[in-house]
Design an enzyme around this catalytic site. Sequence first.
Site, PDB file in Angstrom:
ATOM      1  N   ASP A  33       5.703   8.692 -12.173  1.00  0.00           N
ATOM      2  CA  ASP A  33       5.431   8.549 -10.745  1.00  0.00           C
ATOM      3  C   ASP A  33       6.536   9.234  -9.941  1.00  0.00           C
ATOM      4  O   ASP A  33       7.719   9.143 -10.285  1.00  0.00           O
ATOM      5  CB  ASP A  33       5.346   7.062 -10.370  1.00  0.00           C
ATOM      6  CG  ASP A  33       4.676   6.846  -9.035  1.00  0.00           C
ATOM      7  OD1 ASP A  33       3.562   6.315  -8.992  1.00  0.00           O
ATOM      8  OD2 ASP A  33       5.283   7.226  -7.994  1.00  0.00           O
ATOM      9  N   ILE A  34       6.162   9.910  -8.888  1.00  0.00           N
ATOM     10  CA  ILE A  34       7.125  10.650  -8.069  1.00  0.00           C
ATOM     11  C   ILE A  34       8.052   9.704  -7.301  1.00  0.00           C
ATOM     12  O   ILE A  34       9.155  10.080  -6.899  1.00  0.00           O
ATOM     13  CB  ILE A  34       6.376  11.603  -7.100  1.00  0.00           C
ATOM     14  CG1 ILE A  34       7.269  12.759  -6.697  1.00  0.00           C
ATOM     15  CG2 ILE A  34       5.818  10.854  -5.898  1.00  0.00           C
ATOM     16  CD1 ILE A  34       6.512  13.887  -6.013  1.00  0.00           C
ATOM     17  N   ASN A  91      -4.508  -0.359  -8.669  1.00  0.00           N
ATOM     18  CA  ASN A  91      -4.921  -0.627  -7.293  1.00  0.00           C
ATOM     19  C   ASN A  91      -6.314  -0.032  -7.112  1.00  0.00           C
ATOM     20  O   ASN A  91      -6.549   1.127  -7.470  1.00  0.00           O
ATOM     21  CB  ASN A  91      -3.936   0.015  -6.313  1.00  0.00           C
ATOM     22  CG  ASN A  91      -2.540  -0.566  -6.444  1.00  0.00           C
ATOM     23  OD1 ASN A  91      -2.379  -1.761  -6.642  1.00  0.00           O
ATOM     24  ND2 ASN A  91      -1.520   0.276  -6.348  1.00  0.00           N
ATOM     25  N   GLY A  97      -5.185  -1.397  -2.004  1.00  0.00           N
ATOM     26  CA  GLY A  97      -4.005  -0.574  -1.699  1.00  0.00           C
ATOM     27  C   GLY A  97      -3.963   0.745  -2.441  1.00  0.00           C
ATOM     28  O   GLY A  97      -2.908   1.363  -2.574  1.00  0.00           O
ATOM     29  N   GLN A  98      -5.124   1.217  -2.920  1.00  0.00           N
ATOM     30  CA  GLN A  98      -5.160   2.498  -3.637  1.00  0.00           C
ATOM     31  C   GLN A  98      -5.000   3.652  -2.656  1.00  0.00           C
ATOM     32  O   GLN A  98      -5.726   3.748  -1.672  1.00  0.00           O
ATOM     33  CB  GLN A  98      -6.492   2.632  -4.389  1.00  0.00           C
ATOM     34  CG  GLN A  98      -6.594   3.913  -5.201  1.00  0.00           C
ATOM     35  CD  GLN A  98      -7.911   4.006  -5.976  1.00  0.00           C
ATOM     36  OE1 GLN A  98      -8.754   3.113  -5.900  1.00  0.00           O
ATOM     37  NE2 GLN A  98      -8.085   5.087  -6.696  1.00  0.00           N
ATOM     38  N   HIS A 104      -6.140   5.700 -11.677  1.00  0.00           N
ATOM     39  CA  HIS A 104      -4.865   5.750 -12.377  1.00  0.00           C
ATOM     40  C   HIS A 104      -4.374   4.348 -12.629  1.00  0.00           C
ATOM     41  O   HIS A 104      -4.606   3.427 -11.839  1.00  0.00           O
ATOM     42  CB  HIS A 104      -3.825   6.535 -11.563  1.00  0.00           C
ATOM     43  CG  HIS A 104      -3.692   6.077 -10.146  1.00  0.00           C
ATOM     44  ND1 HIS A 104      -4.593   6.422  -9.164  1.00  0.00           N
ATOM     45  CD2 HIS A 104      -2.771   5.284  -9.547  1.00  0.00           C
ATOM     46  CE1 HIS A 104      -4.230   5.875  -8.016  1.00  0.00           C
ATOM     47  NE2 HIS A 104      -3.131   5.174  -8.224  1.00  0.00           N
ATOM     48  N   LEU A 105      -3.676   4.214 -13.747  1.00  0.00           N
ATOM     49  CA  LEU A 105      -3.044   2.955 -14.089  1.00  0.00           C
ATOM     50  C   LEU A 105      -1.539   3.164 -13.953  1.00  0.00           C
ATOM     51  O   LEU A 105      -1.008   4.171 -14.429  1.00  0.00           O
ATOM     52  CB  LEU A 105      -3.398   2.607 -15.533  1.00  0.00           C
ATOM     53  CG  LEU A 105      -3.371   1.132 -15.925  1.00  0.00           C
ATOM     54  CD1 LEU A 105      -4.374   0.334 -15.110  1.00  0.00           C
ATOM     55  CD2 LEU A 105      -3.692   0.993 -17.409  1.00  0.00           C
ATOM     56  N   HIS A 106      -0.874   2.223 -13.290  1.00  0.00           N
ATOM     57  CA  HIS A 106       0.588   2.237 -13.213  1.00  0.00           C
ATOM     58  C   HIS A 106       1.123   1.469 -14.428  1.00  0.00           C
ATOM     59  O   HIS A 106       0.703   0.332 -14.670  1.00  0.00           O
ATOM     60  CB  HIS A 106       1.080   1.511 -11.960  1.00  0.00           C
ATOM     61  CG  HIS A 106       0.654   2.128 -10.667  1.00  0.00           C
ATOM     62  ND1 HIS A 106       1.500   2.886  -9.883  1.00  0.00           N
ATOM     63  CD2 HIS A 106      -0.527   2.086  -9.990  1.00  0.00           C
ATOM     64  CE1 HIS A 106       0.867   3.280  -8.784  1.00  0.00           C
ATOM     65  NE2 HIS A 106      -0.367   2.808  -8.823  1.00  0.00           N
TER      66      HIS A 106
HETATM   67  P1  5GP Z   1      -1.815   4.069  -5.626  1.00  0.00           P
HETATM   68  O1  5GP Z   1      -1.243   3.456  -4.398  1.00  0.00           O
HETATM   69  O2  5GP Z   1      -2.937   5.022  -5.331  1.00  0.00           O
HETATM   70  O3  5GP Z   1      -2.171   3.047  -6.673  1.00  0.00           O
HETATM   71  O4  5GP Z   1      -0.633   4.878  -6.294  1.00  0.00           O
HETATM   72  C1  5GP Z   1      -0.451   6.242  -6.144  1.00  0.00           C
HETATM   73  C2  5GP Z   1       0.863   6.583  -6.782  1.00  0.00           C
HETATM   74  O5  5GP Z   1       0.927   7.983  -6.911  1.00  0.00           O
HETATM   75  C3  5GP Z   1       2.086   6.149  -5.990  1.00  0.00           C
HETATM   76  O6  5GP Z   1       2.892   5.288  -6.806  1.00  0.00           O
HETATM   77  C4  5GP Z   1       2.799   7.446  -5.648  1.00  0.00           C
HETATM   78  O7  5GP Z   1       4.206   7.344  -5.700  1.00  0.00           O
HETATM   79  C5  5GP Z   1       2.252   8.400  -6.700  1.00  0.00           C
HETATM   80  N1  5GP Z   1       2.182   9.784  -6.267  1.00  0.00           N
HETATM   81  C6  5GP Z   1       1.685  10.260  -5.099  1.00  0.00           C
HETATM   82  N2  5GP Z   1       1.753  11.598  -5.055  1.00  0.00           N
HETATM   83  C7  5GP Z   1       2.307  11.981  -6.240  1.00  0.00           C
HETATM   84  C8  5GP Z   1       2.630  13.260  -6.791  1.00  0.00           C
HETATM   85  O8  5GP Z   1       2.429  14.317  -6.184  1.00  0.00           O
HETATM   86  N3  5GP Z   1       3.180  13.261  -8.034  1.00  0.00           N
HETATM   87  C9  5GP Z   1       3.428  12.105  -8.735  1.00  0.00           C
HETATM   88  N4  5GP Z   1       3.958  12.230  -9.940  1.00  0.00           N
HETATM   89  N5  5GP Z   1       3.118  10.888  -8.245  1.00  0.00           N
HETATM   90  C10 5GP Z   1       2.573  10.825  -7.009  1.00  0.00           C
END
Ligand code: 5GP
Length: 116
Positions: A33-34, A91, A97-98, A104-106
């Site tokens: 994750d970034i 999410n 909160g997606q 994607h899975l964290h």
């Molecule tokens: P969500 O809130 O959709 O469950 O999580 C999206 C995740 O994607 C966030 O944790 C965010 O930091 C990550 N993310 C967003 N843009 C990028 C990107 O360009 N590269 C990477 N590696 N992660 C990203």
Amino acid sequence: MSYDVNNIFARILRQEIPCKKVFEDEKILAFHDICPRAPIHILIIPKGEYISFHDFHSHADAETVAHFYQKVAEIAAEFKLDEAGYRVIANCGLNGGQEVPHYHLHLLGGTKLGGF
Ligand code: 5GP
């Protein structure tokens, strides 16, 4: 809602945007994750065009789903998270909160995570 082919993870899959890759095969991609919220914070995504957890489980075949979660567990073990434990979060949608509309899975670990 239809799949947005220009969402950020679709662009990562097309290698238009770089990522710190952890694992890749013909069905999934895993990368850091970034904006990590734990010492280890990996995102695991299917390569198919699924918008969310709900979409994935409604439309992916059983083999694809099983393969996905098998790899999540293998990646957790590869990062030595299995003994101390870890958290997986999906999410889903607006109320979940997606932010990125590609399933994607964290995978979070490497410390004792707080409650929520
Ligand atoms: P969500 O809130 O959709 O469950 O999580 C999206 C995740 O994607 C966030 O944790 C965010 O930091 C990550 N993310 C967003 N843009 C990028 C990107 O360009 N590269 C990477 N590696 N992660 C990203």
